[in-house]
Design an enzyme around this catalytic site. Structure first.
Site, mmCIF file in Angstrom:
data_model
loop_
_atom_site.group_PDB
_atom_site.id
_atom_site.type_symbol
_atom_site.label_atom_id
_atom_site.label_comp_id
_atom_site.label_asym_id
_atom_site.label_seq_id
_atom_site.Cartn_x
_atom_site.Cartn_y
_atom_site.Cartn_z
ATOM 1 N N ASP A 156 0.810 -1.216 0.000
ATOM 2 C CA ASP A 156 0.000 0.000 0.000
ATOM 3 C C ASP A 156 0.844 1.268 0.000
ATOM 4 O OD1 ASP A 156 0.882 -0.579 2.586
ATOM 5 O OD2 ASP A 156 -1.117 -1.051 3.327
ATOM 6 N N ASP A 183 -8.073 -3.327 14.038
ATOM 7 C CA ASP A 183 -9.432 -3.642 13.577
ATOM 8 C C ASP A 183 -9.431 -4.859 12.634
ATOM 9 O OD1 ASP A 183 -8.230 -2.581 11.340
ATOM 10 O OD2 ASP A 183 -9.727 -1.012 10.987
ATOM 11 N N GLU A 205 -9.920 -2.420 5.122
ATOM 12 C CA GLU A 205 -10.611 -2.238 6.394
ATOM 13 C C GLU A 205 -11.785 -3.222 6.487
ATOM 14 O OE1 GLU A 205 -9.219 -0.402 8.510
ATOM 15 O OE2 GLU A 205 -8.604 1.559 7.753
ATOM 16 N N HIS A 249 -7.511 -5.202 9.936
ATOM 17 C CA HIS A 249 -7.188 -4.931 8.526
ATOM 18 C C HIS A 249 -5.881 -5.592 8.108
ATOM 19 C CE1 HIS A 249 -5.125 -0.896 9.780
ATOM 20 N NE2 HIS A 249 -4.177 -1.719 9.430
HETATM 21 C C1 F6R Z 1 1.378 -1.714 6.168
HETATM 22 C C2 F6R Z 1 0.022 -2.275 6.184
HETATM 23 C C3 F6R Z 1 -0.794 -2.349 7.430
HETATM 24 C C4 F6R Z 1 0.028 -2.719 8.670
HETATM 25 C C5 F6R Z 1 -0.868 -2.744 9.901
HETATM 26 C C6 F6R Z 1 -0.068 -3.019 11.162
HETATM 27 O O1 F6R Z 1 1.916 -1.750 4.857
HETATM 28 O O2 F6R Z 1 -0.461 -2.650 5.164
HETATM 29 O O3 F6R Z 1 -1.821 -3.280 7.260
HETATM 30 O O4 F6R Z 1 0.634 -3.959 8.478
HETATM 31 O O5 F6R Z 1 -1.533 -1.532 10.042
HETATM 32 O O6 F6R Z 1 0.821 -1.957 11.380
HETATM 33 P P1 F6R Z 1 1.880 -1.993 12.542
HETATM 34 O O7 F6R Z 1 2.894 -3.032 12.164
HETATM 35 O O8 F6R Z 1 2.487 -0.612 12.555
HETATM 36 O O9 F6R Z 1 1.163 -2.348 13.798
#
Ligand code: F6R
Length: 242
Positions: free
Chosen positions: A67, A136, A143, A138
């Protein structure tokens, strides 16, 4: 889903790093799917160390990031492009042409998504996809209630996700409201998925993920339908799972 319990973040990072290195040793021209965020930083540091020791080359590897924020160009300090340069790309021998991240400042959002998805398909789909999970549930920026059939698309970020990611920005106002993300179908086409979960802030969603059935309400639950998922998780993240 194969579950590997790590005692702490350092052990998780080493286990995850070794899985990525093994993938590249087995297939030198692997296609890797990469994540940003806090969780994979230790894994990237471990991989960079291995490269510095001469243990591994990325010369034939291709990467696709999950992303990118809409509105941030690749040079922006908070873009995922800058994150990848900082933690991985600037320290390894991967050719620039082999790294792919959605263009956050693309003029035509729909064309950007279609082209990104097409490039992944042309590369033969992803051999090993690294994922983190949001509180959540994701994965990528998919989401809750994102259709499981989704391909790379433009999303509006949930307020909770923006608030959680605010720690990388000076204020909430600066956190972009939209992002490009691989879709759930894009992720599910990967041959092997490496899900990394660390810390007590994830304990609640982990308990739901492991105890509840597959539902669009918890995007990561779709991974239970995938034939080859490795979950590397530390004790803190498992602390609410019975
Ligand atoms: C990042 C991504 C997100 C993260 C998720 C967890 O490229 O796609 O899905 O993997 O938000 O983020 P952290 O590791 O910061 O808790």
């Amino acid at each position: 889903m194969k579950i590997i319990e790590a005692k702490d973040y350092d052990e998780l990072s080493k286990i995850a790093g070794d899985i990525v290195l093994a993938q590249i040793r087995e297939k030198h021209n692997s296609v890797l799917g990469l994540a940003t965020g806090s969780t994979p930083i230790g894994m990237y540091e471990y991989i960079v160390e291995a490269h510095k020791k001469g243990d591994i080359s990325f010369a034939a590897v291709t990467t696709f990031n999950l992303d990118e924020y809409v509105g941030l160009d690749g040079e922006h300090p908070n873009s995922y492009s800058t994150y990848m340069d900082t933690y991985l790309f600037d320290h390894i021998d991967i050719p620039k042409a082999n790294m792919h991240i959605p263009n956050g400042v693309a003029l035509d959002a729909e064309a950007e998504c279609t082209q990104y998805e097409a490039k992944i398909v042309q590369s033969g789909d992803i051999d090993l996809q690294v994922l983190g999970i949001g509180i959540d549930g994701h994965i990528g920026f998919n989401e809750p209630f994102t259709p499981f059939t989704s391909k790379t698309h433009l999303v509006q970020l949930h307020e909770t996700t923006r608030e959680v990611n605010q720690r990388f920005f000076d204020s909430l106002d600066e956190v972009p409201t939209h992002a490009y993300t691989m879709g759930i179908d894009t992720i599910m086409r990967s041959k092997h998925i490496l899900l990394l979960i660390s810390g007590s802030s994830k304990a609640e969603i982990v308990a739901r993920l492991l105890n509840e059935s597959v539902t669009e309400e918890i995007p990561a639950s779709v991974l239970k339908n995938h034939p080859h998922v490795t979950l590397v998780i530390d004790r803190d993240a498992l602390s609410k799972t019975k």
